[in-house]
Each structure stands twice: as structure tokens, then as C-alpha cells.
Design an enzyme around this catalytic site. Structure first.
Site, PDB file in Angstrom:
ATOM      1  N   ASP A  47       0.987  -1.142  -0.020  1.00  0.00           N
ATOM      2  CA  ASP A  47      -0.071   0.066   0.115  1.00  0.00           C
ATOM      3  C   ASP A  47       0.908   1.128  -0.082  1.00  0.00           C
ATOM      4  OD1 ASP A  47      -2.811   1.205   1.051  1.00  0.00           O
ATOM      5  OD2 ASP A  47      -1.131   2.311   2.090  1.00  0.00           O
ATOM      6  N   TYR A  52       2.573   9.954  -0.222  1.00  0.00           N
ATOM      7  CA  TYR A  52       3.828   9.349   0.555  1.00  0.00           C
ATOM      8  C   TYR A  52       5.062   9.732  -0.189  1.00  0.00           C
ATOM      9  CZ  TYR A  52       0.178   6.286   2.623  1.00  0.00           C
ATOM     10  OH  TYR A  52      -0.834   5.849   3.419  1.00  0.00           O
ATOM     11  N   LYS A  77      -3.029   5.949  -3.567  1.00  0.00           N
ATOM     12  CA  LYS A  77      -4.449   6.927  -3.337  1.00  0.00           C
ATOM     13  C   LYS A  77      -3.960   8.213  -3.922  1.00  0.00           C
ATOM     14  CE  LYS A  77      -3.897   4.862   1.431  1.00  0.00           C
ATOM     15  NZ  LYS A  77      -2.323   4.569   1.024  1.00  0.00           N
ATOM     16  N   HIS A 110      -7.541   9.639  -0.999  1.00  0.00           N
ATOM     17  CA  HIS A 110      -7.123   9.512   0.282  1.00  0.00           C
ATOM     18  C   HIS A 110      -7.787  10.243   1.293  1.00  0.00           C
ATOM     19  CE1 HIS A 110      -2.791   9.414   1.786  1.00  0.00           C
ATOM     20  NE2 HIS A 110      -3.569   9.046   2.578  1.00  0.00           N
TER      21      HIS A 110
END
Length: 285
Positions: A47, A52, A77, A110
Site C-alpha cells: 500500500d 507518501y 491513493k 485519500h
């Protein structure tokens, strides 16, 4: 049978491994090694997220692993700030390019609001626009399953009322000490799989006396107990680590928590996130 070999089946028939690797806070230049180590240990569910900043590294790790692409499950996401159809279309294609693994198994919105207004204003229309872009990518075969993250019941109802595909997944902050019972019940009724991020509450549960006492009863670590707890709720945990030893340990959860201990864990309130309260998802908004 190891938990690493077990799967849930999403509403559209896509299988998703029951234990995943979260990659929040793993730098892009370290993500490839973390993913390769996880896959070598037996993880098949990875994931990540645009936010990120490590999609490139995650994709590199997936490509470098010696496992067939179709045997791996890769999630990302859509950035929480994107509440516009055209911007969402562009961002989805950006993720596909950065990951460079052919297709995305699962993509989520997200959050229902941009991070700087988390749990704030009304973004219902923007979420419908972002969702339409995800539906189109799903129909085009770019994404196998679509879902949301951090969505509360009214946010989900907005998508269910206006979309043509119901969310397959809702990824939320869920751990012993923070069990959103009503949301779990709603998602179960809509056949939406709940994914549990931060199942160890970003590490803060390691200091919980009550959880430590229950873990000792089963001769397991606090992380193992917490991961097992989310599995017994019927949710899909995504513990985050770049440490191969922790990856191995997190997968050793073939024990059963008793009904009494599950009930005790469900009623705990452990939401003091310390320094992590600076992040919107832990801020208690």
C-alpha cells in the site's frame, strides 16, 4: 496456513491479501528495498499513496521482486487535495507512470477533504468528480478496484448515491482503542471492506498497559495482538514497517483472541497519539 496466503474477496470479485504492508514514512529511495524484503518474506499486498512520495520506489520494488505481477496487489491513493475531474484523471495517470507496474490493483481517494481542511468544509461535489475519474479508470482497466480512505458515513453516502460503482474499500484509522463501530457496521452492510491503517496507532499502543497485559496472556507481542485484533474484526490491516524482522513478526498471527478479550479491546479508548497528533488523521478532529 499463514495469514500471508489468505485473502478477502471484494464486492467485484477481486481478491485482496488479508495482510498488507503500509509504506507511509518510507522514503522513496528506501521503498524499493522494503518492498522487495516484504515480498521475499511472503507479503503480496503493498500500500502506497501519492502523498507518501514513494510510488516510484514502491514500483521499483514490485518490478525487482521475483514474483509475477498478477500475484501481487498494489494500492495507491489519489491526493486528498484533488477534488476535480480533470486533475484526478491526470493524477491517476501520473501514479500509473510512477509505479510503472502495468496497472493498479486498488486506488483510493485519500481523504474526503484536503489535509489542510480535514473534517472541515463541504467537498461533496469535488469527491463526486474525483470518484467519476476513478470509475472511468476502473472501466478502462487501469485500476482493478476503487475505494476511499478516511471517509465517514455521510461521505460514503454521497458516493453511493451519485456513483455508478460503490466503493470496494474504505481505509480508516482503526486499532485497539479506536474502533469505529458504527462505521464498521455501515461498511459491512454496503459490502465495503474496511482496511485498518496504523493498527498499532503509529506505535503508541506499545506503551498501553492494558494491551500489553492481554498480549502477555497469548505470549505474543503488542503489534501481533493489535494486528490479530483487526483481522478478527474482519478488517484488513496495513502495518507500516521497513524492518524485515518486524515484517516477519507482524505476519505471525495464527492465534485466536477470545471473545472476552475482543470485547475488552473493542471498548478501550486509546487515542493519545503524542507527537503524531500533529497529523490530521490523529488530531481528533
Amino acid at each position: 496456513m499463514s495469514i500471508l496466503n489468505e485473502t478477502y474477496t471484494l464486492a467485484n470479485g477481486v481478491e485482496i491479501p488479508k495482510l498488507g504492508l503500509g509504506t507511509w514514512f518510507i522514503d522513496d529511495d528506501k521503498a524499493s528495498d522494503a518492498v522487495r524484503a516484504a515480498v521475499e518474506i511472503g507479503y503480496r499486498n503493498i500500500d502506497t499513496a501519492q502523498a507518501y512520495g514513494n510510488e516510484r520506489g514502491v514500483g521499483e520494488g514490485v518490478r525487482a521482486s521475483r514474483v509475477a505481477r498478477e500475484d501481487l496487489f498494489v494500492s495507491t491513493k489519489l491526493a486528498a487535495e484533488i477534488k476535480d475531474y480533470d486533475a484526478a484523471v491526470t493524477a491517476i495517470d501520473d501514479s500509473l507512470a510512477k509505479l510503472d507496474v502495468g496497472y493498479i490493483d486498488l486506488m483510493l481517494i485519500h481523504a474526503p477533504q484536503p489535509w489542510d481542511d480535514f473534517r472541515g468544509g463541504d467537498y461533496a461535489w469535488g469527491n463526486r468528480q474525483a470518484w467519476r475519474a476513478m470509475e472511468d479508470a476502473h472501466k478502462a482497466g487501469k485500476i482493478r478496484a476503487i475505494g476511499v480512505s478516511n471517509f465517514l458515513q455521510p461521505d460514503l453516502e454521497n458516493i453511493l448515491a451519485h456513483g455508478t460503482v460503490a466503493p470496494h474499500v474504505n481505509q480508516v484509522l482503526l486499532h485497539a482503542g479506536n474502533t469505529p463501530e458504527d462505521l464498521l457496521t455501515f461498511c459491512e452492510g454496503q459490502n465495503i471492506l474496511v482496511q485498518a491503517y496504523s493498527p498499532i496507532a503509529h506505535g503508541t499502543l506499545l506503551d498501553s498497559r492494558q494491551i500489553t497485559a492481554i498480549a502477555e496472556k497469548y505470549a505474543v507481542s503488542v503489534p501481533q495482538l493489535c494486528i490479530r485484533y483487526t483481522l478478527q474484526l474482519g478488517t484488513q490491516p496495513l502495518p507500516k514497517t521497513a524492518n524485515p524482522e518486524h515484517m516477519r513478526s507482524n505476519a505471525e498471527v495464527d492465534f485466536e483472541i477470545s471473545e472476552a478479550d475482543m470485547a475488552a479491546l473493542r471498548t478501550l479508548d486509546e487515542r493519545d497519539y503524542g507527537e503524531h497528533a500533529a497529523f490530521p488523521v490523529y488530531s481528533g478532529k
